[in-house]
Write an enzyme that holds these catalytic residues in place. Structure first.
Site, PDB file in Angstrom:
ATOM      1  CG  HIS A 131     -94.354   7.431 -52.133  1.00 57.65           C
ATOM      2  ND1 HIS A 131     -93.067   7.648 -51.666  1.00 57.65           N
ATOM      3  CD2 HIS A 131     -94.658   8.493 -52.904  1.00 57.65           C
ATOM      4  CE1 HIS A 131     -92.617   8.803 -52.143  1.00 57.65           C
ATOM      5  NE2 HIS A 131     -93.547   9.326 -52.902  1.00 57.65           N
ATOM      6  CG  ASP A 136     -96.452   8.351 -49.277  1.00 59.94           C
ATOM      7  OD1 ASP A 136     -95.828   7.618 -48.486  1.00 59.94           O
ATOM      8  OD2 ASP A 136     -97.571   8.026 -49.737  1.00 59.94           O
ATOM      9  CG  HIS A 278     -77.607 -14.560 -63.085  1.00 62.66           C
ATOM     10  ND1 HIS A 278     -78.741 -14.743 -63.836  1.00 62.66           N
ATOM     11  CD2 HIS A 278     -77.933 -13.646 -62.146  1.00 62.66           C
ATOM     12  CE1 HIS A 278     -79.717 -13.971 -63.383  1.00 62.66           C
ATOM     13  NE2 HIS A 278     -79.241 -13.296 -62.349  1.00 62.66           N
ATOM     14  CE1 TYR A 336     -77.205   3.258 -48.471  1.00 61.93           C
ATOM     15  CE2 TYR A 336     -79.229   2.624 -47.352  1.00 61.93           C
ATOM     16  CZ  TYR A 336     -78.592   3.202 -48.428  1.00 61.93           C
ATOM     17  OH  TYR A 336     -79.339   3.735 -49.451  1.00 61.93           O
ATOM     18  CD  GLU A 412    -104.661   9.024 -45.639  1.00 62.97           C
ATOM     19  OE1 GLU A 412    -104.134   9.238 -46.746  1.00 62.97           O
ATOM     20  OE2 GLU A 412    -105.862   9.287 -45.384  1.00 62.97           O
TER      21      GLU A 412
END
Length: 434
Positions: A131, A136, A278, A336, A412
Site C-alpha cells: 500500500h 489502506d 523501444h 481519466y 497514523e
C-alpha cells in the site's frame, strides 16, 4: 418582556447553532473513541495488500464490519467492490463517500512491524505488493466513518452510501475496473446519489492539515502510443535506411514545445511525457520500427483537445519529414477525466472543513498533475475531493518519501481528522438540504 419576531428568530438561530455544535462535538468524541480501531484496521490492510480487482480479503473484512453495524451491504460490485447503504432516521439527500482499496506492485522498504511481505505475479514477473499510496488508510478511515454515522442513525436526515472501490490504480490488462466500472454498474443509482465526497492521504502534507482546490484539482490523463516505421538497414550503411530512431528523437524533442509554446501556462499547467522508448536489438542494425509510450496531463477538455491535436500533427509530420510514418493512439489503454471539484459545492463545504481541522489548517493547494478515477463519479454528480495530511509534524515535504515508492510512510495520528472530516461533510451537507 416584549417578544418580537427578531427575538424569536435570534432564539431559533441560537438553538440551531447549539444543536449543530452538539452534533459536531458528538462526531469529534466518537471519532476519537475509535482511533485505535481505525489504526488497527489500517495496519491489517497494510500487512495484507491486494492488487486491483483482487481485493477479496479486504472486501470481506469491510463487508463484515458494515453488516455488524446494521448497514445494508452489496458485494461484488465492479469485481470486488463493496457498497453499504445507511438509511437515516429522517428523510433527506443521498450522500456518497468513497474509499479506494487496491495496493501497488511495489516492494516495501519501510521498517514497520506490519510491513508488507506479500509477493505476487504481475505482468509475468514476481513483484512485492505494498500500500504505497495510502489506500489502506482510506479504507480504515471510511470504516470508522461508517461506525460513527451508524451510531447516529436516528439523527441522520438522509441516506449515506459507502463506496469501497477496487482498482483505482488501474485494472489488470484485459479487465475493466475501478470507478468507471462502478458507475457503469449503477453505483450512483438506487437510490440516486446527490453528492459525493472523498479524501486522499498525502505523505508530504503535515498531519492536521486539510488541503483543497475548487475546479480542476487533479489532472485528466491519457496514455499514448506512437509507432514510427522506417526502413531497416545495416548500421554501417545508414543511407540505405529510413531511420526511425532519428525520427523518434526529433519527435520527442518537438513534443516538448507543446507545453512551452502552445499551452497558455498562465491559466493551467500541463504535461507531455515520453516514458518508454523501444527500438532495435543490435548496435549495428537500424530497426524498422520504434515504439514510444507516454502520458499527457491536462486540466480542461480544451487543453486535452489541444494536446491530442498537436501530438498527432507533430508525430506524423516530423516522421514524414524524415521519410518515415508515425501512427498515434490516444488514449492507448487508459483515460481519466479531470478530477473537478464542483466550485459551488466546494465553497459551501469550506466551513465544514474548517470546523473539522481548524480554519488555520485548511489550505488552498495548487493543482496536482497526478490523476484520480474519483473523476468518473464527479462526471455524474457534484463532488468534492480533498487531501489529508499524513506527514509527521516537523517533517520536510521535499525529503518525505512520495507516493508509489518503497519508502512511502504515513503518520497514523492524522486518521481521526479524516474520520471527522467525512462525517462533518456528510451531516453538514444534509443540514443544508433540510
Amino acid at each position: 418582556m416584549r417578544v418580537t419576531y427578531l427575538t424569536i428568530l435570534l432564539l431559533s438561530s441560537s438553538v440551531a447553532f447549539a444543536q449543530k455544535k452538539t452534533v459536531s462535538a458528538q462526531i469529534s468524541d466518537k471519532s476519537q473513541a475509535i482511533e485505535k480501531k481505525v489504526i488497527a484496521w489500517r495496519r491489517d490492510f497494510h500487512e495484507h495488500p491486494e492488487l486491483g480487482n483482487q481485493e477479496v480479503r479486504t472486501a470481506g473484512i469491510i463487508a463484515k464490519h458494515l453488516e455488524s453495524l446494521g448497514i445494508k451491504v452489496t458485494t461484488g460490485v465492479a469485481k470486488t467492490g463493496v457498497v453499504g447503504l445507511l438509511v437515516g432516521g429522517k428523510p433527506g439527500p443521498v450522500v456518497a463517500l468513497r474509499a479506494d482499496m487496491d495496493a501497488l506492485p511495489v516492494t516495501e522498504r519501510v521498517d514497520l512491524p506490519f510491513a508488507s511481505k506479500v509477493k505476487t505475479m504481475y505482468n509475468g514477473q514476481e513483484v512485492g505488493v505494498m500500500h504505497a499510496c495510502g489506500h489502506d488508510t482510506h479504507v480504515a478511515i471510511l470504516m470508522g466513518v461508517a461506525e460513527v454515522l451508524a451510531g447516529m442513525k436516528s439523527e441522520i436526515p438522509g441516506t449515506v452510501k459507502f463506496i469501497f472501490q477496487p482498482a483505482e490504480e488501474g485494472a489488470p490488462v484485459g479487465e475493466e475496473g475501478g470507478a468507471e466500472l462502478m458507475v457503469k454498474e449503477g453505483v450512483l443509482k438506487n437510490p440516486a446519489v446527490d453528492v459525493i465526497f472523498g479524501l486522499h492521504i498525502n505523505s508530504q502534507t503535515p498531519v492536521g492539515k486539510v488541503t483543497y482546490r475548487p475546479g480542476g484539482t487533479m489532472a485528466g490523463v491519457n496514455d499514448m502510443k506512437i509507432t514510427v516505421t522506417g526502413r531497416q538497414a545495416h548500421g554501417a550503411y545508414p543511407w540505405s535506411s529510413v531511420d526511425p530512431i532519428v525520427a523518434s528523437a526529433a519527435i520527442i524533442n518537438s513534443l516538448q514545445t507543446i507545453v512551452s509554446r502552445n499551452l497558455n501556462v498562465t491559466e493551467n499547467p500541463g504535461v507531455v511525457t515520453i516514458g518508454s522508448l523501444h527500438g532495435g536489438v543490435r548496435s549495428n542494425i537500424i530497426p524498422e520500427k520504434v515504439e514510444m509510450l507516454g502520458t499527457i496531463r491536462n486540466f480542461t477538455k480544451e487543453d486535452e483537445a489541444l494536446f491530442i491535436s498537436r501530438i498527432k500533427a507533430i508525430a506524423t509530420k516530423t516522421a514524414e519529414a524524415y521519410g518515415a510514418t508515425a501512427e498515434v493512439k490516444i488514449p492507448y489503454s487508459n483515460h481519466y477525466p479531470v478530477t473537478f471539484n464542483d466550485v459551488k459545492l466546494t465553497e459551501k463545504m469550506l466551513p465544514s472543513l474548517r470546523n473539522s481541522a481548524g480554519a488555520e489548517n485548511v489550505l488552498l493547494r495548487p493543482p496536482v498533475t497526478g490523476a484520480e478515477d474519483f473523476s468518473f463519479f464527479q462526471e455524474k454528480v457534484p463532488g468534492l475531493f480533498v487531501f489529508l495530511g499524513g506527514m509527521p509534524k516537523g517533517g520536510d515535504a521535499v525529503k518525505a518519501p512520495s507516493h508509489h515508492t518503497p519508502d512511502f510512510f504515513i503518520d497514523e495520528s492524522g486518521f481521526v481528522l479524516g474520520v471527522k472530516t467525512l462525517c462533518n461533510l456528510t451531516l453538514d451537507y444534509m443540514a443544508m438540504k433540510k
